[in-house]
Design an enzyme around this catalytic site. Sequence first.
Site, PDB file in Angstrom:
ATOM      1  N   ASP A  64       0.798  -1.226   0.000  1.00  0.00           N
ATOM      2  CA  ASP A  64       0.000   0.000   0.000  1.00  0.00           C
ATOM      3  C   ASP A  64       0.836   1.284   0.000  1.00  0.00           C
ATOM      4  O   ASP A  64       0.326   2.353  -0.289  1.00  0.00           O
ATOM      5  CB  ASP A  64      -0.954   0.019   1.216  1.00  0.00           C
ATOM      6  CG  ASP A  64      -0.226  -0.198   2.536  1.00  0.00           C
ATOM      7  OD1 ASP A  64       1.010  -0.360   2.518  1.00  0.00           O
ATOM      8  OD2 ASP A  64      -0.876  -0.217   3.595  1.00  0.00           O
ATOM      9  N   HIS A  65       2.100   1.190   0.351  1.00  0.00           N
ATOM     10  CA  HIS A  65       2.930   2.392   0.448  1.00  0.00           C
ATOM     11  C   HIS A  65       3.635   2.716  -0.872  1.00  0.00           C
ATOM     12  O   HIS A  65       3.525   3.801  -1.405  1.00  0.00           O
ATOM     13  CB  HIS A  65       3.994   2.219   1.540  1.00  0.00           C
ATOM     14  CG  HIS A  65       3.481   2.359   2.942  1.00  0.00           C
ATOM     15  ND1 HIS A  65       2.567   1.502   3.493  1.00  0.00           N
ATOM     16  CD2 HIS A  65       3.773   3.262   3.910  1.00  0.00           C
ATOM     17  CE1 HIS A  65       2.316   1.870   4.742  1.00  0.00           C
ATOM     18  NE2 HIS A  65       3.044   2.944   5.018  1.00  0.00           N
ATOM     19  N   ASP A 119       4.058  -1.310  11.346  1.00  0.00           N
ATOM     20  CA  ASP A 119       3.615   0.030  10.979  1.00  0.00           C
ATOM     21  C   ASP A 119       3.051   0.662  12.243  1.00  0.00           C
ATOM     22  O   ASP A 119       2.295   0.011  12.978  1.00  0.00           O
ATOM     23  CB  ASP A 119       2.544  -0.020   9.889  1.00  0.00           C
ATOM     24  CG  ASP A 119       2.302   1.355   9.325  1.00  0.00           C
ATOM     25  OD1 ASP A 119       2.818   1.669   8.236  1.00  0.00           O
ATOM     26  OD2 ASP A 119       1.590   2.148   9.994  1.00  0.00           O
ATOM     27  N   ARG A 379      -0.268  12.716  10.244  1.00  0.00           N
ATOM     28  CA  ARG A 379       1.057  13.311  10.492  1.00  0.00           C
ATOM     29  C   ARG A 379       1.281  14.500   9.581  1.00  0.00           C
ATOM     30  O   ARG A 379       0.972  14.420   8.389  1.00  0.00           O
ATOM     31  CB  ARG A 379       2.166  12.279  10.234  1.00  0.00           C
ATOM     32  CG  ARG A 379       2.165  11.221  11.299  1.00  0.00           C
ATOM     33  CD  ARG A 379       3.328  10.251  11.180  1.00  0.00           C
ATOM     34  NE  ARG A 379       3.260   9.369  12.326  1.00  0.00           N
ATOM     35  CZ  ARG A 379       3.554   8.090  12.314  1.00  0.00           C
ATOM     36  NH1 ARG A 379       3.979   7.502  11.218  1.00  0.00           N
ATOM     37  NH2 ARG A 379       3.457   7.377  13.408  1.00  0.00           N
ATOM     38  N   SER A 538       6.853   7.190  12.824  1.00  0.00           N
ATOM     39  CA  SER A 538       6.825   5.922  12.096  1.00  0.00           C
ATOM     40  C   SER A 538       7.653   4.825  12.757  1.00  0.00           C
ATOM     41  O   SER A 538       8.648   5.091  13.431  1.00  0.00           O
ATOM     42  CB  SER A 538       7.363   6.188  10.691  1.00  0.00           C
ATOM     43  OG  SER A 538       8.003   5.053  10.174  1.00  0.00           O
ATOM     44  N   ARG A 540       9.398   2.724  11.148  1.00  0.00           N
ATOM     45  CA  ARG A 540      10.398   2.261  10.185  1.00  0.00           C
ATOM     46  C   ARG A 540      11.731   1.918  10.862  1.00  0.00           C
ATOM     47  O   ARG A 540      12.388   2.775  11.444  1.00  0.00           O
ATOM     48  CB  ARG A 540      10.584   3.304   9.068  1.00  0.00           C
ATOM     49  CG  ARG A 540      11.070   4.647   9.538  1.00  0.00           C
ATOM     50  CD  ARG A 540      10.974   5.692   8.435  1.00  0.00           C
ATOM     51  NE  ARG A 540       9.580   6.011   8.166  1.00  0.00           N
ATOM     52  CZ  ARG A 540       9.147   7.157   7.649  1.00  0.00           C
ATOM     53  NH1 ARG A 540      10.006   8.093   7.299  1.00  0.00           N
ATOM     54  NH2 ARG A 540       7.875   7.375   7.439  1.00  0.00           N
TER      55      ARG A 540
HETATM   56  C1  MIC Z   1       4.177   6.280   8.221  1.00  0.00           C
HETATM   57  O1  MIC Z   1       3.015   6.619   8.348  1.00  0.00           O
HETATM   58  O2  MIC Z   1       5.136   7.009   8.530  1.00  0.00           O
HETATM   59  C2  MIC Z   1       4.477   4.894   7.671  1.00  0.00           C
HETATM   60  C3  MIC Z   1       5.093   5.069   6.364  1.00  0.00           C
HETATM   61  O3  MIC Z   1       3.286   4.189   7.518  1.00  0.00           O
HETATM   62  C4  MIC Z   1       5.376   4.214   8.682  1.00  0.00           C
HETATM   63  C5  MIC Z   1       5.975   2.961   8.225  1.00  0.00           C
HETATM   64  C6  MIC Z   1       7.106   3.156   7.270  1.00  0.00           C
HETATM   65  O4  MIC Z   1       7.893   4.080   7.426  1.00  0.00           O
HETATM   66  O5  MIC Z   1       7.214   2.338   6.379  1.00  0.00           O
HETATM   67  C7  MIC Z   1       4.753   3.960  10.044  1.00  0.00           C
HETATM   68  O6  MIC Z   1       3.889   4.692  10.445  1.00  0.00           O
HETATM   69  O7  MIC Z   1       5.200   3.070  10.781  1.00  0.00           O
HETATM   70 FE1  SF4 Z   2       0.014   4.783   5.122  1.00  0.00          FE
HETATM   71 FE2  SF4 Z   2       1.366   5.456   7.318  1.00  0.00          FE
HETATM   72 FE3  SF4 Z   2      -0.070   7.262   5.984  1.00  0.00          FE
HETATM   73 FE4  SF4 Z   2      -1.297   5.365   7.312  1.00  0.00          FE
HETATM   74  S1  SF4 Z   2      -0.013   6.967   8.189  1.00  0.00           S
HETATM   75  S2  SF4 Z   2      -1.784   6.047   5.253  1.00  0.00           S
HETATM   76  S3  SF4 Z   2       0.079   3.627   7.020  1.00  0.00           S
HETATM   77  S4  SF4 Z   2       1.743   6.186   5.238  1.00  0.00           S
END
Ligand code: MIC
Ligand code: SF4
Length: 649
Positions: A64-65, A119, A379, A538, A540
Amino acid sequence: MGLTITEKIIKSHLLEGAMERGKPAAIRIDQTLTQDATGTMAYLQFETMGLDRVKTELSVSYVDHNTLQEDWKNMDDHRYLQSAAAKYGVWFSRPGNGICHQVHLERFGAPGKTLLGSDSHTPTGGGLGMLAIGAGGLDVAAAMGGGAFHLVMPKIIGVRLSGALSGGASAKDIILELLRRETVKGGIGSVYEYCGGGVETLTVPQRATIANMGAELGATSSVFPSDEVSRQFLADRGREGVWQDLEADGDAVYDRIIGIDLSALKPLAAQPHSPDAVCAVAEIAGLAVDQVVIGSCTNSSLDDLAAAAEILKGKTIHPRVSAAVAPGSRAVLLAAEKAGILGELIRAGFRILESACGPCIGMGFAPKSGGVSLRTFNRNFKGRSGTSGAMVYLVSPETAAAAALTGCITDPSSLSFIRRETRAFLSRDERDNMGMLIPPPAPEAAAEILIERGPNIKPCPGPRAAEDSMDLPVLLKAGDNITTDDIMPAGAKVLPLRSNIPEIAKFVFTQLDPGFWERARNAGSGLILGGVNYGQGSSREHAALAPMYLGIRAVLAKSFARIHKANLINFGILPLVFADPGDYDRIAQGDLLEFRGVRSFLEAGIGGKAVLEALNRTKGGTCALYLEADERDRRMLLAGGLIPYTKLS
Ligand code: MIC
Ligand code: SF4
């Protein structure tokens, strides 16, 4: 003494520990989820465990990313993930099927179960009475292998909701109100558990919005009761069988109680550049808006789209505004089409983005330079949208729609609209709901499956065991609330490199300091200095993995965010806390710090809290540092991280 919902779920999954607040505990994980940006590393790490099949009740791999396929890299990753899922007994959610948290809630969420996801917004499942926790990919890989999840027994904060939402207020405003009161670090070490008469007035998607964005409080998770509303949500999706009643005992003990009167809530917005910079929409009304986006795992349900369509139907968006919608799942998209919602949004002038994370993670639809963007996301860290000077406000779908219409920030309470009932449009067709979810083949077939490894798939580099003596230069002095987006940026350019650590390492801290990579490479090893809540945001693990690859051996901070701290330990980086936070001011970037007796500090600390002294060889003077970690963490650091530790034990 009665139990909270969180305690009930932990109790029924407890493998180690005595459920004492603040003490280590280990729980059994029923379900796991991964997404593509963290999943490749998780499965590469799972592969090193040498198991034939996952040992969980259910594991799902979502894509999905990284869906913007500018070249072969993302598709290489998708193919790797699809073949690894088939080989190891994992469900695969194909690109286009939707955002992991939305799809998981609809198709697999089950009250009372534990879910661990790579995630940080995995707690979305708490909207359905799950204990759903975000973690690094390595912890999720360990859980897929049948390993326990280790956590510090959280404090449990009761959030008592009373009354009912009215006017233009929405579920998003409930979590924004909590962020206003609690801040992005208010929830560290805690679970927010919702109770009170206001709960039954909220639908499961509304509860999921709140549980989702509880991640921004720094919380371990957020949990709602499972009640008649949850039963209906599951029944509407043909899954009533997994429902169970789950509520806190009448005499359950919360560490603290927060009361929110839903009837008094007004539309709110988080201003740039932090989810807790919350103010009333009315206070900023009139500010010209360039862009509006409805979507993300926080606000992309059918009800969210319906609320926006109610405001926009039969009208046209303001000429200054560029607007888009990304439905949370293919099922939402299909239902929105059937309900006429999609047509209303298209006619109003919205662009339709695919069901994926998209703009939330800087994958397209970046705002104009210096542009004001209203997003229903969770965010708004600086630069995350893909435009470093953009001003991103986090709002509800109602507030977003109102701004799309008027061209400036507008309190939706000033517009008259009625919320429409959408349940009737949910499809019962198996192909609509499960058609893009590929179940794992039978174990006998797995042996035949070859894992596809395109050139973008590079092995995960291994960490180093802790050294007893280290002389480390301060490679960067960072401030408070440093996010993992600051450490390891995402976006369309960087995300395709998530499976290639040497390449992605070139982007570490680029937003804060473009010279960082060069400096780290020349130094060979070093440390980072941080303020409070270092590593928020995140999950990550690349924010630990890539610095580890660059030779970062320690981070010295005033405090750490939970997931990032666990990731640092998993990859053998010491997360050290200043005994005297004032020492942060006495150390400058470029200073050389000398550490001696690191291994004995880690060993001596087992069972107690020992202090490690660092001598500032540049300026003179010493500072005392703590490691707030249990015995397992210390042994992991001695071994050089989770993988070598698991091999030793
Ligand atoms: C995000 O919202 O920052 C992400 C991308 O979903 C991350 C995961 C990632 O960095 O792959 C998260 O929230 O954990
Ligand atoms: Fe995707 Fe992270 Fe954004 Fe949710 S917050 S939509 S999991 S990138």
